[in-house]
Design a protein around this motif. Structure first.
Motif, PDB file in Angstrom:
ATOM      1  N   TYR A 141       0.826  -1.196   0.000  1.00 52.56           N
ATOM      2  CA  TYR A 141       0.000   0.000   0.000  1.00 52.56           C
ATOM      3  C   TYR A 141       0.867   1.256   0.000  1.00 52.56           C
ATOM      4  CZ  TYR A 141      -4.104  -2.832   0.889  1.00 52.56           C
ATOM      5  OH  TYR A 141      -5.123  -3.737   0.772  1.00 52.56           O
TER       6      TYR A 141
ATOM      7  N   PHE B 194      -2.513   6.988   4.395  1.00 54.74           N
ATOM      8  CA  PHE B 194      -2.712   6.015   3.324  1.00 54.74           C
ATOM      9  C   PHE B 194      -3.778   6.538   2.372  1.00 54.74           C
ATOM     10  CE2 PHE B 194      -1.034   3.484   6.749  1.00 54.74           C
ATOM     11  CZ  PHE B 194      -0.290   2.492   6.147  1.00 54.74           C
ATOM     12  N   PRO B 195      -3.453   6.701   1.096  1.00 52.51           N
ATOM     13  CA  PRO B 195      -4.488   7.108   0.138  1.00 52.51           C
ATOM     14  C   PRO B 195      -5.657   6.116   0.074  1.00 52.51           C
ATOM     15  CG  PRO B 195      -2.310   7.280  -0.860  1.00 52.51           C
ATOM     16  CD  PRO B 195      -2.143   6.600   0.473  1.00 52.51           C
ATOM     17  N   ASP B 196      -5.381   4.829   0.305  1.00 58.01           N
ATOM     18  CA  ASP B 196      -6.421   3.805   0.203  1.00 58.01           C
ATOM     19  C   ASP B 196      -7.231   3.634   1.490  1.00 58.01           C
ATOM     20  OD1 ASP B 196      -5.616   3.050  -2.474  1.00 58.01           O
ATOM     21  OD2 ASP B 196      -3.887   2.095  -1.547  1.00 58.01           O
ATOM     22  N   PHE B 197      -6.723   4.144   2.606  1.00 58.78           N
ATOM     23  CA  PHE B 197      -7.372   3.994   3.911  1.00 58.78           C
ATOM     24  C   PHE B 197      -7.389   5.339   4.628  1.00 58.78           C
ATOM     25  CE2 PHE B 197      -5.716  -0.226   3.016  1.00 58.78           C
ATOM     26  CZ  PHE B 197      -6.764  -1.056   3.387  1.00 58.78           C
TER      27      PHE B 197
ATOM     28  N   TYR C 285     -12.390  -2.791   8.936  1.00 58.03           N
ATOM     29  CA  TYR C 285     -13.076  -3.297   7.739  1.00 58.03           C
ATOM     30  C   TYR C 285     -13.684  -4.675   8.008  1.00 58.03           C
ATOM     31  CZ  TYR C 285     -11.600   0.490   4.698  1.00 58.03           C
ATOM     32  OH  TYR C 285     -11.443   1.714   4.101  1.00 58.03           O
TER      33      TYR C 285
ATOM     34  N   PRO D  17      -9.968  -2.304   0.544  1.00 57.49           N
ATOM     35  CA  PRO D  17      -9.475  -1.759  -0.721  1.00 57.49           C
ATOM     36  C   PRO D  17      -8.153  -2.422  -1.126  1.00 57.49           C
ATOM     37  CG  PRO D  17      -9.898   0.006   0.867  1.00 57.49           C
ATOM     38  CD  PRO D  17     -10.038  -1.283   1.588  1.00 57.49           C
TER      39      PRO D  17
ATOM     40  N   PRO E  27      -4.512  -2.244  -3.039  1.00 59.40           N
ATOM     41  CA  PRO E  27      -3.560  -1.132  -3.107  1.00 59.40           C
ATOM     42  C   PRO E  27      -3.662  -0.372  -4.430  1.00 59.40           C
ATOM     43  CG  PRO E  27      -2.450  -3.189  -2.521  1.00 59.40           C
ATOM     44  CD  PRO E  27      -3.843  -3.536  -2.905  1.00 59.40           C
ATOM     45  N   SER E  28      -3.650   0.939  -4.307  1.00 62.15           N
ATOM     46  CA  SER E  28      -3.580   1.758  -5.511  1.00 62.15           C
ATOM     47  C   SER E  28      -2.134   1.783  -5.997  1.00 62.15           C
ATOM     48  CB  SER E  28      -4.097   3.172  -5.235  1.00 62.15           C
ATOM     49  OG  SER E  28      -3.353   3.768  -4.188  1.00 62.15           O
ATOM     50  N   LYS E  29      -1.941   2.220  -7.200  1.00 67.49           N
ATOM     51  CA  LYS E  29      -0.588   2.271  -7.760  1.00 67.49           C
ATOM     52  C   LYS E  29       0.181   3.411  -7.091  1.00 67.49           C
ATOM     53  CE  LYS E  29       1.843   2.792 -12.116  1.00 67.49           C
ATOM     54  NZ  LYS E  29       2.603   1.651 -12.441  1.00 67.49           N
TER      55      LYS E  29
ATOM     56  N   THR F  32       5.968   2.673   0.019  1.00 67.24           N
ATOM     57  CA  THR F  32       4.862   1.737   0.227  1.00 67.24           C
ATOM     58  C   THR F  32       5.109   0.942   1.496  1.00 67.24           C
ATOM     59  OG1 THR F  32       5.889  -0.001  -1.090  1.00 67.24           O
ATOM     60  CG2 THR F  32       4.383   1.490  -2.246  1.00 67.24           C
TER      61      THR F  32
ATOM     62  N   ASN G 292     -12.111 -10.609   0.979  1.00 60.93           N
ATOM     63  CA  ASN G 292     -12.756  -9.918  -0.140  1.00 60.93           C
ATOM     64  C   ASN G 292     -13.493 -10.881  -1.065  1.00 60.93           C
ATOM     65  OD1 ASN G 292     -12.015  -7.391   0.729  1.00 60.93           O
ATOM     66  ND2 ASN G 292     -10.403  -7.097  -0.778  1.00 60.93           N
TER      67      ASN G 292
END
Length: 139
Positions: free
Chosen positions: A4, A20-23, A51, A59, A61-63, A70, A85
């Motif tokens: 992440y 964290f962009p994803d969290f 979650y 979610p 991980p985004s790039k 990371t 998931n």
């Protein structure tokens, strides 16, 4: 493993803030980059617990942007997230998975407990019960 991206921001007191962009709910701090990244793993694991408790998909991980740091989720935790998931994507509950595996609910509760050292074999069995194959690689 799931890696992440994190954002490190210098605070006014000299410490580093981690987000964290994803969290959006996962934040941490450290006196230096090394400590901040170690603490970020704890923040990420805490977010995962939220979650799981709220029965929400985790979610992916985004790039990461070029040169963006990371944080790698440990392999066992990554496997748990992927099984979680998949279970949700099939509209199954933990009790449904317990029936598919012919186990009692406490075993499923431990499977999705980030702090429990589940056996990889059991995570693999859960993936197979969902019609998936757990793959491990060395990079």
């Amino acid at each position: 493993m799931l890696n992440y991206p994190v954002t490190l921001t210098q605070d006014t007191n000299g410490s580093l803030l981690v987000s964290f962009p994803d969290f959006p709910e996962a934040n941490s701090v450290g006196d230096d980059e090394s400590e901040a990244l170690i603490n970020a793993i704890d923040a990420l694991e805490t977010a995962l617990e939220i979650y799981f408790d709220e029965r929400r998909p985790v979610p992916m991980p985004s790039k990461a942007a070029k040169n963006q740091k990371t944080v790698a989720l440990p392999a066992l935790d990554s496997a748990k997230v992927l099984v979680w998931n998949e279970m949700l994507s099939q509209n199954l509950r933990k009790s449904d998975l317990a029936r598919k595996l012919n186990v009692h609910m406490p075993q499923i509760d431990r499977l999705f407990d980030i702090h429990h050292s589940s056996k990889l074999e059991f995570v693999e069995q859960a993936a197979q019960a969902l019609g998936k194959h757990l793959s491990v690689s060395l990079a």
